[in-house]
Every structure is written in C-alpha cells, then in structure tokens.
Design a protein around this motif. Structure first.
Motif, short mmCIF file in Angstrom:
data_model
loop_
_atom_site.label_atom_id
_atom_site.label_comp_id
_atom_site.label_asym_id
_atom_site.label_seq_id
_atom_site.Cartn_x
_atom_site.Cartn_y
_atom_site.Cartn_z
N GLY A 14 -47.76 28.88 47.57
CA GLY A 14 -48.07 28.13 46.35
C GLY A 14 -49.43 28.45 45.77
N THR A 15 -50.26 29.24 46.47
CA THR A 15 -51.57 29.58 45.93
C THR A 15 -51.46 30.81 45.06
OG1 THR A 15 -52.12 30.93 47.83
CG2 THR A 15 -52.76 28.60 47.93
N ALA A 16 -52.52 31.12 44.36
CA ALA A 16 -52.51 32.23 43.41
C ALA A 16 -52.15 33.56 44.07
CB ALA A 16 -53.86 32.33 42.71
N LEU A 17 -52.75 33.86 45.22
CA LEU A 17 -52.49 35.15 45.86
C LEU A 17 -51.06 35.23 46.35
CD1 LEU A 17 -53.59 37.86 46.69
CD2 LEU A 17 -54.38 36.85 48.82
N ALA A 18 -50.55 34.17 46.97
CA ALA A 18 -49.16 34.18 47.44
C ALA A 18 -48.20 34.37 46.27
CB ALA A 18 -48.85 32.89 48.20
N ALA A 19 -48.49 33.72 45.15
CA ALA A 19 -47.62 33.85 43.98
C ALA A 19 -47.68 35.25 43.40
CB ALA A 19 -48.03 32.82 42.91
N GLU A 20 -48.87 35.88 43.47
CA GLU A 20 -49.02 37.21 42.91
C GLU A 20 -48.20 38.24 43.68
OE1 GLU A 20 -51.59 40.97 42.07
OE2 GLU A 20 -51.74 39.86 43.92
N GLU A 21 -48.02 38.04 44.96
CA GLU A 21 -47.31 39.01 45.78
C GLU A 21 -45.80 38.89 45.69
OE1 GLU A 21 -48.62 41.63 47.33
OE2 GLU A 21 -50.52 41.00 46.46
N PRO A 24 -41.02 38.83 40.85
CA PRO A 24 -40.28 37.93 39.97
C PRO A 24 -38.77 38.16 40.10
CG PRO A 24 -42.11 38.94 38.80
CD PRO A 24 -42.01 39.63 40.12
N ALA A 25 -38.01 37.10 39.96
CA ALA A 25 -36.56 37.14 40.17
C ALA A 25 -35.87 38.21 39.32
CB ALA A 25 -35.95 35.77 39.89
N GLU A 26 -36.30 38.39 38.08
CA GLU A 26 -35.61 39.35 37.21
C GLU A 26 -35.85 40.81 37.63
OE1 GLU A 26 -37.10 40.08 33.12
OE2 GLU A 26 -38.63 38.59 33.62
N PHE A 27 -36.78 41.04 38.56
CA PHE A 27 -37.05 42.38 39.06
C PHE A 27 -36.66 42.53 40.53
CE2 PHE A 27 -39.71 41.88 35.39
CZ PHE A 27 -39.64 43.11 34.77
N ALA A 28 -36.14 41.48 41.14
CA ALA A 28 -35.85 41.47 42.57
C ALA A 28 -34.81 42.50 43.00
CB ALA A 28 -35.41 40.07 43.00
N GLY A 74 -48.75 45.27 45.26
CA GLY A 74 -49.90 44.83 44.48
C GLY A 74 -49.57 44.29 43.12
N GLY A 75 -48.41 43.66 42.99
CA GLY A 75 -48.01 43.08 41.70
C GLY A 75 -47.35 44.07 40.76
N TRP A 76 -47.15 45.31 41.20
CA TRP A 76 -46.53 46.35 40.39
C TRP A 76 -45.24 46.82 41.03
CZ3 TRP A 76 -48.47 48.72 35.91
CH2 TRP A 76 -49.74 48.27 35.50
N ILE A 77 -44.27 47.17 40.20
CA ILE A 77 -43.08 47.87 40.68
C ILE A 77 -43.22 49.28 40.10
CG2 ILE A 77 -41.61 47.03 38.78
CD1 ILE A 77 -39.39 47.07 41.15
N GLY A 91 -44.71 52.71 36.24
CA GLY A 91 -45.05 51.47 36.91
C GLY A 91 -45.10 50.33 35.89
N TYR A 92 -44.79 49.12 36.36
CA TYR A 92 -44.79 47.96 35.47
C TYR A 92 -45.26 46.74 36.23
CZ TYR A 92 -43.22 44.52 32.04
OH TYR A 92 -43.17 43.49 31.13
N ASN A 93 -46.14 45.98 35.61
CA ASN A 93 -46.61 44.72 36.17
C ASN A 93 -45.97 43.59 35.36
OD1 ASN A 93 -48.10 42.30 36.60
ND2 ASN A 93 -49.78 43.50 37.43
#
Length: 142
Positions: A14-21, A24-28, A74-77, A91-93
């Motif tokens: 629930g913290t910022a870093l955990a959320a950043e890693e 997102p569902a639409e890219f899962a 790192g937040g990128w695919i 790459g896309y963030n």
C-alpha cells in the motif's frame, strides 16, 4: 525514523514504492509476450505512430522480428526485436504514460526517443543490455 524503518515502510503493502512495482492490470498479460504486443496496446500504439514519424514501416516491420519476451522492471514494460539488420527497442511506463523507443538500421541509430544522448530512465537499463550491450554502457541514465 531510522534508515531501516524507512526502508521497511517503503516496502510495506500500500505504500508508494510497493504500488510502483506492481504492474497495472491492463498490462498484466504482456510480460513474456513479443514486443509487438506492447506496440499494439491501445495506450502505446497511437503514441508510437506519432514518434516513429517517417519510419513507421521500418518500426512496424522490425517489431514483428525475433527477440525476447517483454519484461516488467522499474515501472516500465520493455522489449526489443530484430529483423535482418534492423533492431527496435520499445518501452512504456503506464503510470507516467512515457514512451521510449529506439530504431537501429545496421550500426546507425535512425530514431531515438528520448534522444540518444539525453538521460534515459533507469528502469530501462536492464532491457537495454539485451538490445545493445555496448550502447547500454555509453548511455546516460537518470
């Protein structure tokens, strides 16, 4: 607050870093798939067409070449593909909606967004190693 307490706090759910890693569902569904799957995503395709400008056919054809599956880091695919003497990196963030792409024809950079000598996001460093190991060591990373 100690350094260790701050680190634990940042890694707590629930913290910022955990959320950043978290991807997102639409890219899962994308990790492990060919890089062309990212280019075909509705959030990425229109942006890629704009930045590819007069190189759209080269980019499109090369995206269908061979390469490793997409990876999330790192937040990128990100991923890359090769077709004959063409190589393309993509790459896309999803959080910042930032796109990064590079097209090489032979030993020459034909397209780079952001520009080749500008700082590139650190989250793309690992994917860049597979794309062009020599280039990865020469680039600036933020």
């Amino acid at each position: 607050m100690s350094v260790w307490t701050r680190r634990l706090f940042l890694l707590a759910p629930g913290t910022a870093l955990a959320a950043e890693e978290a991807i997102p569902a639409e890219f899962a569904e994308l990790p492990g798939r060919p890089v062309v799957a990212l280019a075909q995503h509705p959030a990425v395709g229109p942006r890629l067409r704009v930045v590819a400008r007069g190189r759209q056919k080269q980019v499109s054809d090369t995206l269908r070449g061979e390469g490793p599956g997409l990876a999330w880091q790192g937040g990128w695919i990100a991923g890359w593909a090769r077709l004959a003497d063409h190589r393309v990196f993509l790459g896309y963030n999803p959080r910042s909606e930032q796109l990064a792409t590079m097209l090489w024809v032979g030993n020459t950079s034909s397209l780079s967004v952001p520009p080749l000598m500008s700082p590139w996001p650190e989250g793309l460093r690992e994917a860049m190693k597979g794309f062009n190991p020599q280039l990865e060591t020469q680039m600036r990373w933020e």
